[in-house]
Write an enzyme that holds these catalytic residues in place. Structure first.
Site, short mmCIF file in Angstrom:
data_model
loop_
_atom_site.label_atom_id
_atom_site.label_comp_id
_atom_site.label_asym_id
_atom_site.label_seq_id
_atom_site.Cartn_x
_atom_site.Cartn_y
_atom_site.Cartn_z
N CYS A 110 0.93 -1.37 -0.12
CA CYS A 110 0.08 -0.07 -0.05
C CYS A 110 0.71 1.16 0.01
O CYS A 110 1.75 1.26 0.87
CB CYS A 110 -0.92 0.03 1.20
SG CYS A 110 -2.31 -1.23 1.30
N GLN B 261 -3.66 -6.83 -6.57
CA GLN B 261 -3.94 -7.44 -5.42
C GLN B 261 -5.48 -6.81 -5.18
O GLN B 261 -5.49 -5.82 -4.93
CB GLN B 261 -3.11 -7.24 -4.25
CG GLN B 261 -3.67 -8.19 -3.21
CD GLN B 261 -2.84 -7.96 -1.94
OE1 GLN B 261 -2.68 -6.65 -1.31
NE2 GLN B 261 -2.31 -8.68 -1.28
N TYR C 268 -8.55 -8.59 7.05
CA TYR C 268 -9.44 -8.03 5.97
C TYR C 268 -10.65 -9.04 5.75
O TYR C 268 -10.67 -10.16 6.17
CB TYR C 268 -8.86 -7.54 4.79
CG TYR C 268 -7.53 -6.52 5.03
CD1 TYR C 268 -7.87 -5.31 5.82
CD2 TYR C 268 -6.27 -6.88 4.73
CE1 TYR C 268 -6.92 -4.37 6.01
CE2 TYR C 268 -5.29 -5.93 4.94
CZ TYR C 268 -5.45 -4.77 5.63
OH TYR C 268 -4.56 -3.77 6.11
N ARG D 34 9.93 -4.86 2.21
CA ARG D 34 10.85 -3.83 2.85
C ARG D 34 12.16 -3.93 2.16
O ARG D 34 12.99 -3.07 1.88
CB ARG D 34 10.90 -3.79 4.26
CG ARG D 34 9.52 -3.19 4.57
CD ARG D 34 9.43 -3.68 6.38
NE ARG D 34 9.16 -5.23 6.31
CZ ARG D 34 8.83 -5.66 7.79
NH1 ARG D 34 8.74 -4.95 8.76
NH2 ARG D 34 8.59 -6.91 7.68
N ALA E 113 -2.67 -3.58 -2.60
CA ALA E 113 -4.04 -3.85 -2.43
C ALA E 113 -4.79 -2.93 -2.92
O ALA E 113 -4.68 -1.47 -2.68
CB ALA E 113 -4.22 -3.80 -0.89
#
Ligand SMILES: Cc1cc2nc3c(=O)[nH]c(=O)nc-3n(C[C@H](O)[C@H](O)[C@H](O)COP(=O)(O)O)c2cc1C
Length: 376
Positions: free
Chosen positions: A26, A102, A184, A326, A59
């Protein structure tokens, strides 16, 4: 011989040139009602040049209510589709990796502030909206009660997933992943901690799996047969009374039967009561279990940073693909550096190809490059 991390992988008609996948991340930067902008063009455009086996976009919400924040990416309107088209066009024309989207619905975790603004639920003056969930259960102490979905609401969500899938295909995405992890909406249906329904979508494991399996089947039916479709799952809630690895194994069997091409194995994110021990490759055993018990390709993710660990995960059969989030923000040219470290090959765009170390070996007198390798 090429190191296993740099072996190609075929999923339906798509062949990944190596096993390194840019994980969905995101960006919380779509400030105009879910539409992509210059940030996304530069972020994804730049990463698309990095020689990765595959790149997954963040997402992306199937409806406005399914966003976590006001700045989450969406693909629920013509304006969203037009804006994303510009980003996809660059990646396809100039990039050297295939791309996926996604598809996401945040469920009860919708209507929050961006993490760097504190991450709390939106307050009265911040245009909050009512979140939806399988049951009106509060998962985190500071989260307001979501509205429990009724049958009509569930039908609407199915249709939103289908419509967004058609948009993703029209845009030219090569692959699709459903976001079924991290607390989610799809995950909330699976977990007994968040699904307290007493209809055929709650209660037994079979009932709790029904909603996400129906969404998966609906998406598979409209997504082209030659394009791969997978799902990210939280393989365990890491909490008493929650969803377990054993549940995930049963779930993965069902997904496989529906034509699922890969399981992207993450974990947690549903309850603040979770207990996870973090460390390099901490979720790899979950991927390994599912891959080898179910016989389905998996992606392993989570604190995989060194090329050696990534290669080992693939070489030892714990996963078919390795995803980095990351580690790639830290080093956007991670695939080039991993190729250098392991003796593999990753693609460079022509415009940048002259930086490949073996093409200016005088700058690295301590290294032995052997015969110059051809650019791939
Ligand atoms: C900035 C950021 C944004 C993320 N956004 C998403 C997302 O959109 N979808 C998702 O499934 N996971 C998301 N994640 C989780 C990552 O995909 C990944 O699973 C997690 O960071 C562990 O991998 P890492 O240790 O390589 O960072 C995000 C992580 C980061 C750091």
């Amino acid at each position: 011989m090429s190191p296993p991390l740099f072996e190609p992988l075929a999923l339906r008609d798509l062949t990944l040139p190596n096993r390194i996948v840019v994980a969905p991340m995101c960006q919380y930067s779509a400030n105009d009602d879910g539409s992509a902008n210059d940030w996304h063009l530069v972020h994804y455009g730049s990463l698309s040049l990095g020689g990765f086996g595959h790149m997954m976009f963040e997402a992306t919400a199937v409806e406005a209510r399914g966003r976590i924040t006001h700045a989450c990416l969406g693909l629920y309107s013509d304006a969203n589709e037009r804006a994303l088209e510009r980003v996809v066009r660059f990646c396809k024309a100039s990039g050297n990796t295939s791309i996926s989207l996604q598809l996401a619905h945040a469920g009860a975790k919708a209507s929050h502030r961006i993490k760097w603004d504190g991450g709390q639920p939106l307050g009265a003056g911040e245009r909050p909206w009512a979140a939806i969930a399988p049951s009106a259960v509060v998962t985190a102490a500071d989260t307001p009660n979501p509205e429990a979905l009724d049958r009509a609401g569930m039908r609407t969500v199915f249709e939103q997933f289908e419509t967004t899938t058609r948009r993703a295909d029209r845009l030219g995405f090569d692959m699709l992943e459903l976001h079924g992890a991290h607390g989610y909406l799809l995950h909330e249906f699976l977990s007994p901690l968040t699904n307290l329904r007493d209809d055929e979508y709650g209660g037994s494991r079979e009932n709790r799996m029904r909603f996400s399996l129906e969404v998966f089947a609906a998406v598979r039916a409209v997504w082209p047969a030659d394009k791969p479709l997978g799902i990210r799952i939280s393989a365990s809630d890491h909490a008493d009374g929650g969803w377990t690895l054993e549940d995930s194994t049963v779930y993965a069997h069902e997904l496989k039967a529906l034509g699922c091409d890969f399981i992207d194995v993450s974990s947690g994110g549903l309850t603040p009561a979770q207990k996870i021990t973090l460390g390099p490759g901490y979720q790899v055993p979950l991927s390994s279990h599912i891959r080898n018990k179910v016989g389905i390709p998996t992606m392993a993710v989570g604190m995989i940073v060194t090329p050696e660990l990534a290669n080992q995960v693939v070489a030892e059969g714990h996963a078919d693909m390795v995803e980095l989030a990351r580690g790639i923000l830290l080093d956007p040219r991670w695939a080039w550096h991993a190729a250098e470290a392991l003796g593999g090959k990753a693609a460079y765009p022509n415009q940048h190809a002259r930086c490949r170390p073996d093409l200016w070996p005088e700058a690295f007198p301590e290294r032995d490059f052997g015969d110059p390798a051809p650019n791939v």
